[in-house]
Design a protein around this motif. Structure first.
Motif, PDB file in Angstrom:
ATOM      1  N   GLY A 127     -70.850 -11.258 -59.467  1.00 62.52           N
ATOM      2  CA  GLY A 127     -71.955 -10.348 -59.704  1.00 62.52           C
ATOM      3  C   GLY A 127     -73.243 -11.112 -59.971  1.00 62.52           C
ATOM      4  N   GLN A 128     -73.148 -12.189 -60.738  1.00 59.44           N
ATOM      5  CA  GLN A 128     -74.330 -13.001 -61.007  1.00 59.44           C
ATOM      6  C   GLN A 128     -74.799 -13.720 -59.741  1.00 59.44           C
ATOM      7  OE1 GLN A 128     -75.831 -12.899 -64.177  1.00 59.44           O
ATOM      8  NE2 GLN A 128     -77.489 -13.704 -62.905  1.00 59.44           N
ATOM      9  N   ARG A 129     -73.863 -14.165 -58.911  1.00 60.93           N
ATOM     10  CA  ARG A 129     -74.242 -14.777 -57.631  1.00 60.93           C
ATOM     11  C   ARG A 129     -75.041 -13.791 -56.780  1.00 60.93           C
ATOM     12  NH1 ARG A 129     -71.706 -19.011 -54.766  1.00 60.93           N
ATOM     13  NH2 ARG A 129     -70.277 -20.304 -55.971  1.00 60.93           N
ATOM     14  N   MET A 130     -74.591 -12.546 -56.754  1.00 59.23           N
ATOM     15  CA  MET A 130     -75.288 -11.527 -55.975  1.00 59.23           C
ATOM     16  C   MET A 130     -76.697 -11.300 -56.502  1.00 59.23           C
ATOM     17  SD  MET A 130     -72.159  -8.791 -55.580  1.00 59.23           S
ATOM     18  CE  MET A 130     -70.543  -9.329 -55.002  1.00 59.23           C
TER      19      MET A 130
ATOM     20  N   LYS B 258     -65.540 -19.661 -48.711  1.00 59.95           N
ATOM     21  CA  LYS B 258     -66.244 -19.152 -47.541  1.00 59.95           C
ATOM     22  C   LYS B 258     -65.660 -17.831 -47.047  1.00 59.95           C
ATOM     23  CE  LYS B 258     -67.282 -23.863 -45.997  1.00 59.95           C
ATOM     24  NZ  LYS B 258     -67.029 -24.897 -44.961  1.00 59.95           N
ATOM     25  N   ILE B 259     -66.554 -16.976 -46.566  1.00 61.76           N
ATOM     26  CA  ILE B 259     -66.129 -15.704 -45.989  1.00 61.76           C
ATOM     27  C   ILE B 259     -65.128 -15.932 -44.865  1.00 61.76           C
ATOM     28  CG2 ILE B 259     -66.922 -13.765 -44.567  1.00 61.76           C
ATOM     29  CD1 ILE B 259     -69.446 -13.684 -46.305  1.00 61.76           C
ATOM     30  N   ALA B 260     -65.358 -16.917 -44.011  1.00 61.48           N
ATOM     31  CA  ALA B 260     -64.453 -17.163 -42.884  1.00 61.48           C
ATOM     32  C   ALA B 260     -63.035 -17.481 -43.359  1.00 61.48           C
ATOM     33  CB  ALA B 260     -64.984 -18.308 -42.024  1.00 61.48           C
ATOM     34  N   LEU B 261     -62.912 -18.228 -44.446  1.00 63.24           N
ATOM     35  CA  LEU B 261     -61.587 -18.555 -44.979  1.00 63.24           C
ATOM     36  C   LEU B 261     -60.940 -17.343 -45.636  1.00 63.24           C
ATOM     37  CD1 LEU B 261     -62.152 -22.124 -46.455  1.00 63.24           C
ATOM     38  CD2 LEU B 261     -60.900 -21.505 -44.382  1.00 63.24           C
TER      39      LEU B 261
ATOM     40  N   VAL C 207     -62.036  -4.243 -45.456  1.00 63.15           N
ATOM     41  CA  VAL C 207     -62.763  -5.430 -45.896  1.00 63.15           C
ATOM     42  C   VAL C 207     -62.826  -6.462 -44.775  1.00 63.15           C
ATOM     43  CG1 VAL C 207     -62.784  -7.348 -47.539  1.00 63.15           C
ATOM     44  CG2 VAL C 207     -62.227  -5.067 -48.331  1.00 63.15           C
ATOM     45  N   VAL C 208     -61.747  -6.585 -43.999  1.00 61.62           N
ATOM     46  CA  VAL C 208     -61.768  -7.509 -42.859  1.00 61.62           C
ATOM     47  C   VAL C 208     -62.873  -7.121 -41.881  1.00 61.62           C
ATOM     48  CG1 VAL C 208     -60.493  -8.271 -40.821  1.00 61.62           C
ATOM     49  CG2 VAL C 208     -59.367  -8.246 -43.047  1.00 61.62           C
ATOM     50  N   GLN C 209     -63.069  -5.833 -41.669  1.00 58.47           N
ATOM     51  CA  GLN C 209     -64.133  -5.404 -40.762  1.00 58.47           C
ATOM     52  C   GLN C 209     -65.513  -5.793 -41.300  1.00 58.47           C
ATOM     53  OE1 GLN C 209     -63.762  -4.269 -37.663  1.00 58.47           O
ATOM     54  NE2 GLN C 209     -61.571  -4.588 -38.004  1.00 58.47           N
ATOM     55  N   ILE C 210     -65.714  -5.676 -42.607  1.00 56.55           N
ATOM     56  CA  ILE C 210     -66.986  -6.111 -43.199  1.00 56.55           C
ATOM     57  C   ILE C 210     -67.145  -7.625 -43.041  1.00 56.55           C
ATOM     58  CG2 ILE C 210     -68.355  -6.244 -45.316  1.00 56.55           C
ATOM     59  CD1 ILE C 210     -68.128  -3.445 -44.157  1.00 56.55           C
ATOM     60  N   MET C 211     -66.053  -8.353 -43.212  1.00 58.82           N
ATOM     61  CA  MET C 211     -66.110  -9.809 -43.027  1.00 58.82           C
ATOM     62  C   MET C 211     -66.368 -10.171 -41.571  1.00 58.82           C
ATOM     63  SD  MET C 211     -63.188 -11.168 -45.661  1.00 58.82           S
ATOM     64  CE  MET C 211     -63.488 -11.108 -47.437  1.00 58.82           C
ATOM     65  N   ASN C 212     -65.821  -9.379 -40.626  1.00 61.81           N
ATOM     66  CA  ASN C 212     -66.143  -9.593 -39.219  1.00 61.81           C
ATOM     67  C   ASN C 212     -67.644  -9.436 -38.994  1.00 61.81           C
ATOM     68  OD1 ASN C 212     -63.453  -9.975 -38.556  1.00 61.81           O
ATOM     69  ND2 ASN C 212     -63.127  -7.879 -37.845  1.00 61.81           N
ATOM     70  N   ALA C 213     -68.214  -8.399 -39.591  1.00 61.33           N
ATOM     71  CA  ALA C 213     -69.656  -8.182 -39.483  1.00 61.33           C
ATOM     72  C   ALA C 213     -70.422  -9.342 -40.094  1.00 61.33           C
ATOM     73  CB  ALA C 213     -70.043  -6.869 -40.162  1.00 61.33           C
ATOM     74  N   ALA C 214     -69.921  -9.857 -41.231  1.00 64.74           N
ATOM     75  CA  ALA C 214     -70.571 -10.997 -41.890  1.00 64.74           C
ATOM     76  C   ALA C 214     -70.613 -12.203 -40.968  1.00 64.74           C
ATOM     77  CB  ALA C 214     -69.832 -11.336 -43.185  1.00 64.74           C
TER      78      ALA C 214
ATOM     79  N   ASP D  60     -70.596 -18.064 -49.221  1.00 63.38           N
ATOM     80  CA  ASP D  60     -69.610 -17.645 -50.217  1.00 63.38           C
ATOM     81  C   ASP D  60     -69.256 -16.174 -50.003  1.00 63.38           C
ATOM     82  OD1 ASP D  60     -68.313 -18.432 -52.945  1.00 63.38           O
ATOM     83  OD2 ASP D  60     -69.198 -16.456 -53.287  1.00 63.38           O
ATOM     84  N   HIS D  61     -68.008 -15.811 -50.337  1.00 64.91           N
ATOM     85  CA  HIS D  61     -67.597 -14.426 -50.096  1.00 64.91           C
ATOM     86  C   HIS D  61     -68.398 -13.400 -50.895  1.00 64.91           C
ATOM     87  CE1 HIS D  61     -63.902 -15.425 -52.919  1.00 64.91           C
ATOM     88  NE2 HIS D  61     -65.037 -15.804 -53.437  1.00 64.91           N
ATOM     89  N   SER D  62     -69.104 -13.824 -51.921  1.00 64.44           N
ATOM     90  CA  SER D  62     -69.989 -12.897 -52.638  1.00 64.44           C
ATOM     91  C   SER D  62     -71.161 -12.452 -51.773  1.00 64.44           C
ATOM     92  CB  SER D  62     -70.509 -13.546 -53.923  1.00 64.44           C
ATOM     93  OG  SER D  62     -71.181 -14.760 -53.655  1.00 64.44           O
ATOM     94  N   ALA D  63     -71.396 -13.149 -50.653  1.00 60.47           N
ATOM     95  CA  ALA D  63     -72.468 -12.759 -49.727  1.00 60.47           C
ATOM     96  C   ALA D  63     -72.153 -11.458 -49.002  1.00 60.47           C
ATOM     97  CB  ALA D  63     -72.738 -13.870 -48.718  1.00 60.47           C
ATOM     98  N   LEU D  64     -70.977 -10.869 -49.213  1.00 58.20           N
ATOM     99  CA  LEU D  64     -70.713  -9.531 -48.689  1.00 58.20           C
ATOM    100  C   LEU D  64     -71.771  -8.542 -49.185  1.00 58.20           C
ATOM    101  CD1 LEU D  64     -66.832  -9.010 -48.829  1.00 58.20           C
ATOM    102  CD2 LEU D  64     -68.257  -9.738 -46.912  1.00 58.20           C
ATOM    103  N   PHE D  65     -72.321  -8.806 -50.352  1.00 59.73           N
ATOM    104  CA  PHE D  65     -73.405  -7.964 -50.879  1.00 59.73           C
ATOM    105  C   PHE D  65     -74.584  -7.943 -49.916  1.00 59.73           C
ATOM    106  CE2 PHE D  65     -77.288  -7.966 -53.722  1.00 59.73           C
ATOM    107  CZ  PHE D  65     -77.299  -6.585 -53.924  1.00 59.73           C
ATOM    108  N   ARG D  66     -74.969  -9.105 -49.440  1.00 56.57           N
ATOM    109  CA  ARG D  66     -76.091  -9.197 -48.509  1.00 56.57           C
ATOM    110  C   ARG D  66     -75.738  -8.549 -47.167  1.00 56.57           C
ATOM    111  NH1 ARG D  66     -78.751 -14.929 -48.352  1.00 56.57           N
ATOM    112  NH2 ARG D  66     -76.819 -15.593 -47.314  1.00 56.57           N
TER     113      ARG D  66
END
Length: 293
Positions: free
Chosen positions: A219-222, A232-235, A260-267, A276-282
């Motif tokens: 949350g703080q990263r976001m 990493k999101i890819a991992l 969530v995999v679909q959101i990561m595909n979009a990422a 970083d996987h916290s970038a899902l926020f962005r």
């Protein structure tokens, strides 16, 4: 102290190897680059190949990105299997397929060595601080033999079952982490769009039932928009795809994991795969047509 071959000097591997050296273990490492050369200065021996790393090692530890990487390191040209001694213990701390883990273990056992799968959770911070959670699969004797080594890297070390069980629990862990990161991202995106200060929102939620380590740290990263990995999101997508593959084999429905995999595909399509996987926020902000910055 143990003679350890250590393979995989990435974001997680370097601090884990450093902790083993500082605990007094004798390390042999390979694929040394500028970012990992300090380990040699600390006392590790640099080797040319996995086979050279393994020669004379009582315990061989792997932490590499994916199932094909483990296969290559173990059984490829000048791989671990070519020099692994009878009585040695192979500890795979990568996050890979549980089914492949069982196949790899069978081949290693045929050489007279033991196999332990011990994937980790806790990210770079946990690796650096020695507070990783380690989910361990293997025979009771093999796990007992490597526990002192694992204790140099982790705080919560749990023997969860036979070979492959560690990888299964790690996949389950990654489902919880992935879904929680998405939940925090969605909550923050809604709050921000409504004009609420995210720092205030985070602090308020940390005092309630939504409190979690992910809300605290990611949350703080976001809020700070600091998306250097981390993990990493890819991992993370790779781990969740393993979960979906296993779910298909077991006829288990994992609809939210698939989402969530679909959101990561979009990422990844947006160039965020190495963030970083916290970038899902962005990423969710971009999908929603709202700038997260």
């Amino acid at each position: 102290m143990a003679k350890i071959g250590f393979i995989g000097l990435g974001t997680m591997g370097c601090p884990m190897a450093e902790r083993l050296i500082k605990a007094g273990h004798e390390l042999r490492i390979t694929r040394v680059k500028d970012a990992s050369r300090y380990l040699v200065d600390l006392g590790a021996t640099a080797c040319e190949t996995p086979a050279e790393v393994t020669q004379g090692s009582e315990i061989v530890i792997l932490i590499v990105p994916d199932t094909p990487d483990v296969d290559s390191v173990l059984f490829g040209d000048r791989g671990v299997a070519s020099t692994l001694g009878s009585g040695a213990i192979l500890v795979d701390m990568s996050s890979i397929s549980p089914l492949a883990t069982k196949e790899f273990a069978s081949k290693i056992n045929a050489l007279g060595a033991q196999y332990v799968d011990a994937p980790v959770s806790g990210g770079e911070t946990g690796a650096r601080e020695g507070t990783l959670s380690i989910m361990v699969g293997g025979t009771r004797d093999a796990v007992a033999s490597v526990r002192p080594v694992l204790e140099a890297m982790g705080k919560n070390i749990t023997h969860v079952g036979d070979i492959g069980a560690g990888q299964t629990v790690k996949v389950a862990n990654q489902i919880v982490v992935g879904l929680t990161i998405q939940a925090v991202s969605e909550a923050f995106l809604l709050a921000k769009k409504a004009g609420v200060d995210l720092q205030v929102a985070r602090d308020a939620m940390l005092g309630g039932f939504a409190q979690s380590r992910i809300l605290e740290l990611h949350g703080q990263r976001m809020i700070d928009e600091t998306f250097d990995p981390g993990f990493k999101i890819a991992l993370h997508r790779k781990d969740l795809n393993i979960a979906l593959t296993n779910a298909g084999q077991l006829n288990v429905a994992l609809p939210n994991t698939a989402g969530v995999v679909q959101i990561m595909n979009a990422a990844i399509a947006q160039g965020e795969g190495q963030s970083d996987h916290s970038a899902l926020f962005r990423v969710l902000g971009a999908i929603s047509g709202s700038d997260s910055e």
